[in-house]
Design a protein around this motif. Structure first.
Motif, PDB file in Angstrom:
ATOM      1  N   ASP A 108       0.902  -1.380   0.077  1.00  0.00           N
ATOM      2  CA  ASP A 108      -0.048  -0.025  -0.171  1.00  0.00           C
ATOM      3  C   ASP A 108       0.947   1.357  -0.075  1.00  0.00           C
ATOM      4  N   THR A 109       0.385   2.267  -0.619  1.00  0.00           N
ATOM      5  CA  THR A 109       1.233   3.645  -0.622  1.00  0.00           C
ATOM      6  C   THR A 109       0.999   4.155   0.736  1.00  0.00           C
ATOM      7  N   HIS A 110       0.074   3.942   1.572  1.00  0.00           N
ATOM      8  CA  HIS A 110      -0.272   4.687   2.783  1.00  0.00           C
ATOM      9  C   HIS A 110      -0.422   5.902   2.756  1.00  0.00           C
ATOM     10  N   TRP A 111      -1.088   6.464   1.703  1.00  0.00           N
ATOM     11  CA  TRP A 111      -1.735   7.716   1.590  1.00  0.00           C
ATOM     12  C   TRP A 111      -2.503   7.962   2.628  1.00  0.00           C
ATOM     13  N   TYR A 112      -3.430   7.138   3.104  1.00  0.00           N
ATOM     14  CA  TYR A 112      -4.334   7.494   4.107  1.00  0.00           C
ATOM     15  C   TYR A 112      -4.000   7.000   5.574  1.00  0.00           C
ATOM     16  N   GLY A 113      -2.730   6.734   5.782  1.00  0.00           N
ATOM     17  CA  GLY A 113      -2.142   6.542   7.018  1.00  0.00           C
ATOM     18  C   GLY A 113      -1.333   5.135   7.150  1.00  0.00           C
ATOM     19  N   LYS A 114      -0.460   5.037   7.928  1.00  0.00           N
ATOM     20  CA  LYS A 114       0.243   3.795   8.275  1.00  0.00           C
ATOM     21  C   LYS A 114      -0.269   2.861   9.435  1.00  0.00           C
ATOM     22  N   ASP A 115      -0.999   3.343  10.175  1.00  0.00           N
ATOM     23  CA  ASP A 115      -1.451   3.055  11.482  1.00  0.00           C
ATOM     24  C   ASP A 115      -2.763   1.852  11.572  1.00  0.00           C
ATOM     25  N   VAL A 116      -3.277   1.979  10.206  1.00  0.00           N
ATOM     26  CA  VAL A 116      -4.633   1.092  10.312  1.00  0.00           C
ATOM     27  C   VAL A 116      -4.427  -0.298  10.670  1.00  0.00           C
ATOM     28  N   LEU A 117      -3.269  -0.843  10.211  1.00  0.00           N
ATOM     29  CA  LEU A 117      -2.946  -2.285  10.486  1.00  0.00           C
ATOM     30  C   LEU A 117      -2.241  -2.417  11.714  1.00  0.00           C
ATOM     31  N   ASP A 118      -2.031  -1.476  12.854  1.00  0.00           N
ATOM     32  CA  ASP A 118      -1.448  -1.596  13.999  1.00  0.00           C
ATOM     33  C   ASP A 118      -1.676  -3.037  14.794  1.00  0.00           C
ATOM     34  N   ALA A 119      -3.131  -3.375  14.693  1.00  0.00           N
ATOM     35  CA  ALA A 119      -3.369  -4.205  15.566  1.00  0.00           C
ATOM     36  C   ALA A 119      -2.992  -5.668  15.199  1.00  0.00           C
ATOM     37  N   HIS A 136      -8.984  14.298   0.566  1.00  0.00           N
ATOM     38  CA  HIS A 136      -7.605  13.708   0.770  1.00  0.00           C
ATOM     39  C   HIS A 136      -6.687  13.934  -0.479  1.00  0.00           C
ATOM     40  N   MET A 137      -7.203  13.410  -1.650  1.00  0.00           N
ATOM     41  CA  MET A 137      -6.344  13.421  -2.800  1.00  0.00           C
ATOM     42  C   MET A 137      -5.938  14.702  -3.120  1.00  0.00           C
ATOM     43  N   LEU A 138      -7.051  15.494  -3.201  1.00  0.00           N
ATOM     44  CA  LEU A 138      -6.622  17.321  -3.032  1.00  0.00           C
ATOM     45  C   LEU A 138      -5.747  17.792  -2.346  1.00  0.00           C
ATOM     46  N   SER A 139      -5.596  17.384  -1.125  1.00  0.00           N
ATOM     47  CA  SER A 139      -4.539  17.758  -0.079  1.00  0.00           C
ATOM     48  C   SER A 139      -3.281  17.136  -0.381  1.00  0.00           C
ATOM     49  N   LEU A 140      -3.242  15.964  -1.318  1.00  0.00           N
ATOM     50  CA  LEU A 140      -1.898  15.522  -1.573  1.00  0.00           C
ATOM     51  C   LEU A 140      -1.699  16.104  -3.004  1.00  0.00           C
ATOM     52  N   GLY A 141      -2.273  17.131  -3.490  1.00  0.00           N
ATOM     53  CA  GLY A 141      -1.923  17.632  -4.821  1.00  0.00           C
ATOM     54  C   GLY A 141      -2.296  16.920  -6.030  1.00  0.00           C
ATOM     55  N   VAL A 142      -3.477  16.176  -5.901  1.00  0.00           N
ATOM     56  CA  VAL A 142      -3.874  15.267  -7.177  1.00  0.00           C
ATOM     57  C   VAL A 142      -5.274  16.208  -7.499  1.00  0.00           C
ATOM     58  N   GLY A 143      -5.151  16.592  -9.030  1.00  0.00           N
ATOM     59  CA  GLY A 143      -6.042  17.093  -9.479  1.00  0.00           C
ATOM     60  C   GLY A 143      -6.462  18.478  -8.813  1.00  0.00           C
TER      61      GLY A 143
END
Length: 337
Positions: free
Chosen positions: A35-46, A327-334
């Motif tokens: 995954d690119t982890h565009w939406y965070g790296k913590d979602v698999l912490d469990a 979120h994609m706009l916040s990353l500069g996409v489109g």
């Protein structure tokens, strides 16, 4: 299919992936999450401490990363994508690179690596706007957007590759819109949006209302994806399957959400919409051929969401990671329209 032990999940830290990866571990698989982890790296912490899980940060457009992730894998469940029509419309060049070109690379690398099964997650949006009472897998596909056109093209590539290579089983799955709670939460999907609005504002705004939106609980699509690794090859090779459960209009969903709150607590406001998409899918084929039946209702999803909201699981409602386009706009996409 016997012999599937190690599974590559592309998009393993996404909305569905964050539920799928633990589910695969629960039934004994080794898992690689790419995954690119565009939406965070913590979602698999469990589950990050599980020695059977390898978490890779990378892009499916990168051939070297794909080869690294694919090494030793028996199966691929492909989720990674610029997900849904509005997100895909932000940058059609990027969408084609990720949702079409990179997936062809992924399929080719899977064949080269000796992968036995490739489960491609497509979308029920490939059917477009239909009048048929039962939208079945044998109907002509009528994609309306760059997102659904890429999904159609990938399906064809998976199907043709599975025909051309003995021992490589390709399956296309067309889920309805997924709903319910995930560690990588999305608040931009129909049931999730309406439940959020009811909980936060006491008002549900319905755009249009008559258009049908087939939905399915996230636990059920995850169960289907896990089961797909074991479906008989002679039954599923090269096939496409709808995965849905309840086909409701948006207004019916809004009424269902409102009913889970106290009387008078939530109002419904109806406004016009320029989104004509309406489709109602049949899941008879997947039930008949492989015996898959969903076990959760939309009402279950609403209750799960309300319970999560009540417990404070969402700390910052304005966090762009809950909303793909923002979120994609916040990353500069489109750019916004």
């Amino acid at each position: 299919m016997s012999g599937i032990q190690r599974v590559l999940v592309t998009g393993g830290a996404g909305y569905v992936g964050a539920v799928l990866v633990p589910a695969l571990l629960d039934v004994g698989h080794e898992v690689v999450s790419l995954d690119t982890h565009w939406y965070g790296k913590d979602v698999l912490d469990a589950v990050a401490g599980d020695e059977r899980l390898e978490i890779l940060e990378g892009d499916i457009r990168d051939p070297e990363m794909v080869r690294k992730a694919m090494a030793g894998c028996d199966a691929v469940i492909h989720l990674a994508a610029i997900s849904n029509d509005p997100s895909a419309d932000l940058d059609e060049v990027l969408t084609k690179e990720v949702n079409l070109d990179a997936v062809k690379l992924l399929v080719d690398e899977a064949v080269s690596a000796g992968v036995k099964r490739f489960v491609n997650i497509s979308s029920s949006s490939v059917y477009g706007v239909r009048e048929e009472q039962d939208v079945t897998e044998d109907l002509e596909l009528l994609p309306l957007t760059i997102y659904s056109r890429c999904k159609c093209d990938v399906e064809e590539y998976v199907r043709e590759t599975s025909k051309a290579h003995s021992g490589f089983v390709g399956i296309n799955l067309r889920p309805a819109t997924v709903c319910g709670w995930s560690p990588r939460m999305r608040l931009d999907l129909t049931v999730n949006i309406l439940t959020m609005h009811a909980w936060r504002n006491g008002v549900i705004t319905v755009f249009g209302g008559a258009q049908k939106r087939p939905n399915i609980h996230i636990a059920d699509v995850v169960e289907a994806y896990v089961q797909s690794l074991g479906w008989p090859a002679e039954v599923v090779d090269g096939e496409a399957f709808n995965i849905g459960y309840e086909n409701h209009t948006v207004m019916e969903i809004a009424e269902m959400v409102r009913s889970e709150f106290a009387d008078g607590e939530v109002d419904i406001i109806v406004t016009d919409t320029n989104d004509p998409r309406s489709y109602h899918i049949s899941s008879e084929k997947i039930s008949r051929l492989v015996g898959f039946e969903p076990g959760h209702t939309l009402r279950d999803a609403v209750r799960d969401l309300k319970r999560a909201f009540d417990s404070g699981s969402v700390q910052d409602w304005d966090d762009t990671r809950y909303y793909n386009v923002k979120h994609m706009l916040s990353l500069g996409v489109g750019e916004p329209d």
